[in-house]
Design an enzyme around this catalytic site. Sequence first.
Site, mmCIF file in Angstrom:
data_model
loop_
_atom_site.group_PDB
_atom_site.id
_atom_site.type_symbol
_atom_site.label_atom_id
_atom_site.label_comp_id
_atom_site.label_asym_id
_atom_site.label_seq_id
_atom_site.Cartn_x
_atom_site.Cartn_y
_atom_site.Cartn_z
ATOM 1 N N THR A 133 -33.739 34.818 11.510
ATOM 2 C CA THR A 133 -34.495 33.896 10.511
ATOM 3 C C THR A 133 -35.736 34.388 10.257
ATOM 4 O OG1 THR A 133 -35.259 31.649 10.370
ATOM 5 C CG2 THR A 133 -35.028 32.643 12.562
ATOM 6 N N ASP A 134 -36.204 33.969 9.233
ATOM 7 C CA ASP A 134 -37.787 34.386 8.716
ATOM 8 C C ASP A 134 -38.812 33.492 9.570
ATOM 9 O OD1 ASP A 134 -37.285 31.803 7.661
ATOM 10 O OD2 ASP A 134 -38.009 32.304 5.580
ATOM 11 N N GLU A 135 -38.105 32.642 10.128
ATOM 12 C CA GLU A 135 -39.004 31.703 11.019
ATOM 13 C C GLU A 135 -39.798 32.511 12.318
ATOM 14 O OE1 GLU A 135 -38.086 27.636 11.890
ATOM 15 O OE2 GLU A 135 -37.042 27.276 9.997
ATOM 16 N N TYR A 159 -37.164 26.395 18.464
ATOM 17 C CA TYR A 159 -36.099 27.262 17.908
ATOM 18 C C TYR A 159 -36.682 28.689 17.399
ATOM 19 C CZ TYR A 159 -33.460 28.799 13.741
ATOM 20 O OH TYR A 159 -32.707 29.725 12.936
ATOM 21 N N LYS A 163 -35.027 32.361 18.796
ATOM 22 C CA LYS A 163 -34.598 33.428 17.930
ATOM 23 C C LYS A 163 -35.343 34.631 18.136
ATOM 24 C CE LYS A 163 -31.492 33.081 15.247
ATOM 25 N NZ LYS A 163 -30.137 33.398 15.202
HETATM 26 P P1 NAD Z 1 -25.309 25.815 12.278
HETATM 27 O O1 NAD Z 1 -26.106 25.058 13.152
HETATM 28 O O2 NAD Z 1 -24.775 25.089 11.019
HETATM 29 O O3 NAD Z 1 -23.778 26.318 12.917
HETATM 30 C C1 NAD Z 1 -24.098 27.245 14.017
HETATM 31 C C2 NAD Z 1 -22.631 27.430 14.889
HETATM 32 O O4 NAD Z 1 -22.660 28.156 15.924
HETATM 33 C C3 NAD Z 1 -21.882 26.027 14.675
HETATM 34 O O5 NAD Z 1 -20.268 26.172 14.180
HETATM 35 C C4 NAD Z 1 -21.881 25.832 16.394
HETATM 36 O O6 NAD Z 1 -20.439 25.275 16.760
HETATM 37 C C5 NAD Z 1 -21.805 27.367 16.719
HETATM 38 N N1 NAD Z 1 -22.161 27.337 18.133
HETATM 39 C C6 NAD Z 1 -23.363 26.561 18.728
HETATM 40 N N2 NAD Z 1 -23.588 27.068 19.980
HETATM 41 C C7 NAD Z 1 -22.426 27.853 20.315
HETATM 42 C C8 NAD Z 1 -22.223 28.559 21.691
HETATM 43 N N3 NAD Z 1 -22.908 28.401 22.928
HETATM 44 N N4 NAD Z 1 -20.996 29.282 21.472
HETATM 45 C C9 NAD Z 1 -20.342 29.296 20.288
HETATM 46 N N5 NAD Z 1 -20.649 28.929 19.308
HETATM 47 C C10 NAD Z 1 -21.679 28.209 19.141
HETATM 48 O O7 NAD Z 1 -26.093 27.022 11.873
HETATM 49 P P2 NAD Z 1 -26.143 27.815 10.549
HETATM 50 O O8 NAD Z 1 -27.337 27.293 9.697
HETATM 51 O O9 NAD Z 1 -25.089 28.148 10.081
HETATM 52 O O10 NAD Z 1 -27.093 29.290 11.161
HETATM 53 C C11 NAD Z 1 -26.299 30.364 11.442
HETATM 54 C C12 NAD Z 1 -27.074 31.286 11.828
HETATM 55 O O11 NAD Z 1 -28.264 31.934 10.823
HETATM 56 C C13 NAD Z 1 -28.033 31.239 13.044
HETATM 57 O O12 NAD Z 1 -27.964 32.056 13.817
HETATM 58 C C14 NAD Z 1 -29.491 30.779 12.376
HETATM 59 O O13 NAD Z 1 -30.452 31.047 13.394
HETATM 60 C C15 NAD Z 1 -29.423 31.651 11.338
HETATM 61 N N6 NAD Z 1 -30.172 31.413 10.105
HETATM 62 C C16 NAD Z 1 -29.951 30.163 9.363
HETATM 63 C C17 NAD Z 1 -30.622 30.108 8.285
HETATM 64 C C18 NAD Z 1 -30.231 28.415 7.528
HETATM 65 O O14 NAD Z 1 -31.075 28.345 6.650
HETATM 66 N N7 NAD Z 1 -29.634 27.690 7.965
HETATM 67 C C19 NAD Z 1 -31.652 30.679 7.803
HETATM 68 C C20 NAD Z 1 -31.759 31.975 8.427
HETATM 69 C C21 NAD Z 1 -30.912 32.557 9.606
HETATM 70 O O1 DAU Z 2 -36.405 29.788 7.260
HETATM 71 C C1 DAU Z 2 -34.729 29.796 7.745
HETATM 72 C C2 DAU Z 2 -34.506 28.479 8.666
HETATM 73 O O2 DAU Z 2 -34.425 27.487 7.759
HETATM 74 C C3 DAU Z 2 -33.670 28.464 9.410
HETATM 75 O O3 DAU Z 2 -33.816 29.511 10.454
HETATM 76 C C4 DAU Z 2 -33.252 27.312 10.169
HETATM 77 O O4 DAU Z 2 -31.896 27.383 11.104
HETATM 78 C C5 DAU Z 2 -32.932 26.256 9.260
HETATM 79 O O5 DAU Z 2 -32.672 25.005 9.685
HETATM 80 C C6 DAU Z 2 -34.150 26.159 8.147
HETATM 81 O O6 DAU Z 2 -35.352 25.645 9.019
HETATM 82 P P1 DAU Z 2 -36.331 24.430 8.304
HETATM 83 O O7 DAU Z 2 -37.107 23.934 9.152
HETATM 84 O O8 DAU Z 2 -37.256 25.158 7.444
HETATM 85 O O9 DAU Z 2 -35.331 23.755 7.367
HETATM 86 P P2 DAU Z 2 -35.031 22.148 7.497
HETATM 87 O O10 DAU Z 2 -33.958 21.949 6.243
HETATM 88 O O11 DAU Z 2 -35.079 21.477 8.819
HETATM 89 O O12 DAU Z 2 -36.391 21.700 6.529
HETATM 90 C C7 DAU Z 2 -36.932 22.092 5.614
HETATM 91 C C8 DAU Z 2 -38.276 21.783 5.195
HETATM 92 O O13 DAU Z 2 -38.115 20.138 4.769
HETATM 93 C C9 DAU Z 2 -39.219 21.528 6.137
HETATM 94 O O14 DAU Z 2 -40.589 21.948 5.727
HETATM 95 C C10 DAU Z 2 -39.344 20.160 7.082
HETATM 96 C C11 DAU Z 2 -38.945 19.465 5.683
HETATM 97 N N1 DAU Z 2 -37.923 18.122 5.882
HETATM 98 C C12 DAU Z 2 -36.746 18.497 6.687
HETATM 99 C C13 DAU Z 2 -36.101 17.269 7.227
HETATM 100 C C14 DAU Z 2 -35.017 17.457 7.633
HETATM 101 C C15 DAU Z 2 -38.348 16.993 5.507
HETATM 102 O O15 DAU Z 2 -39.591 16.655 5.037
HETATM 103 N N2 DAU Z 2 -37.617 15.974 5.574
HETATM 104 C C16 DAU Z 2 -36.550 16.026 6.447
HETATM 105 O O16 DAU Z 2 -35.827 14.906 6.742
#
Ligand code: NAD
Ligand code: DAU
Length: 354
Positions: A133-135, A159, A163
Amino acid sequence: MTILVTGGAGFIGSNFVLDWLAHVGEPVVNLDALTYAGNLQNLASLEGNARHVFVQGDICDRPLVDRLLEEHQPRALLHFAAESHVDRSILGPAAFMRTNVEGTFTLLEAARAHWGRLPAAEKAGFRFHHVSTDEVYGSLAPDAPAFTEDHPYEPNSPYSASKAASDHMVRAWFHTYGMPVVTTNCSNNYGPYHFPEKLIPLMIVNALAGKPLPIYGDGQNVRDWLYVRDHCSAIRAVLEGGRLGETYNIGGWNEKTNLEIVHTICGLLDELKPDPAGPYSRLITYVKDRPGHDRRYAIDARKIERELGWRPAETFDTGIRKTVQWYLANGDWVANVQSGAYRDWVSAQYGEPA
Ligand code: NAD
Ligand code: DAU
């Protein structure tokens, strides 16, 4: 030729598996623990498809990972599995350390043992692709340049710290053991199968239910949004052509404040499913800010474009419209994920009655 995917029942993982089978077609072994975020309904269209083998299990279970590598001899391991929600990491960081740190360590060690035993030709082709992730880069000032791959690591939440730790291990396994790794650091994804704890699906689902749309703080935090299928195509490009030991940033060149995002969603819903009670934006409610809330993320995605020719196919306008339409068409999926456990989370986070 087979690939092993972890976390392939989650949001990005399931989109990746579906797209992979549609575009590439090589068999997929999908290891997922099915936590609250894993949902086999995302993969329902693959039922009976012999090219998809689903295994429910934990990435921290070394004997299981060893067995899957031995049995299926994948040419690559793509590691998506993680605890992924920042707010959950603030309320309970332990699960993040276990899955994101210990789990990645377990996979690296299992993959290293497996890779070490491969004949020379297969050894050279093997890949460990770490999805990150970019975080990990921390928070940007309003006018600072976007994150490049050389930006210092400054994680601010449990988180992102977990990562960052996993990214560092992947880097070390390359430098120390010569493991054939690549890491991708992506910005915020959105699209189908996004669990409605995250901003975009939460706002769509709450608006349709006539519930408050909770904006943290002043709503001016900025994220760089990428349609999930563009993330999947970028991962395929890096898997095939990325240089070993390198990291690639992936982003959509779509910086938006949270308030802009929520107004866009409300506007689309006003158009596609008007509410007789009035515009959806009437539901916007300012709530307590997230502790340690990162102000701005933005990805400089020029390296992946320069080296691999990848660019996103969707603009934010096309992607968000598709996403809202998907949620409108998939009310059953939403109803199914809103299980008891989901209601408990909403009540813990937003103080609503469960
Ligand atoms: P998600 O939470 O939707 O899915 C995570 C999956 O991992 C789920 O299916 C869960 O059951 C599985 N999991 C969790 N713990 C586990 C374990 N111990 N063993 C096996 N499986 C397990 O997450 P996502 O949003 O699909 O993110 C996927 C990946 O991409 C993550 O590594 C996250 O850090 C990264 N990522 C997410 C975003 C985003 O915006 N969602 C952006 C950049 C990177
Ligand atoms: O940048 C990549 C990341 O983006 C991933 O690594 C994470 O897995 C993914 O969850 C996401 O993280 P964020 O914290 O940026 O996403 P989230 O959707 O939780 O929140 C997006 C923005 O919206 C953040 O500034 C918080 C705000 N927010 C979020 C929620 C859930 C609100 O204002 N209200 C809310 O109820």
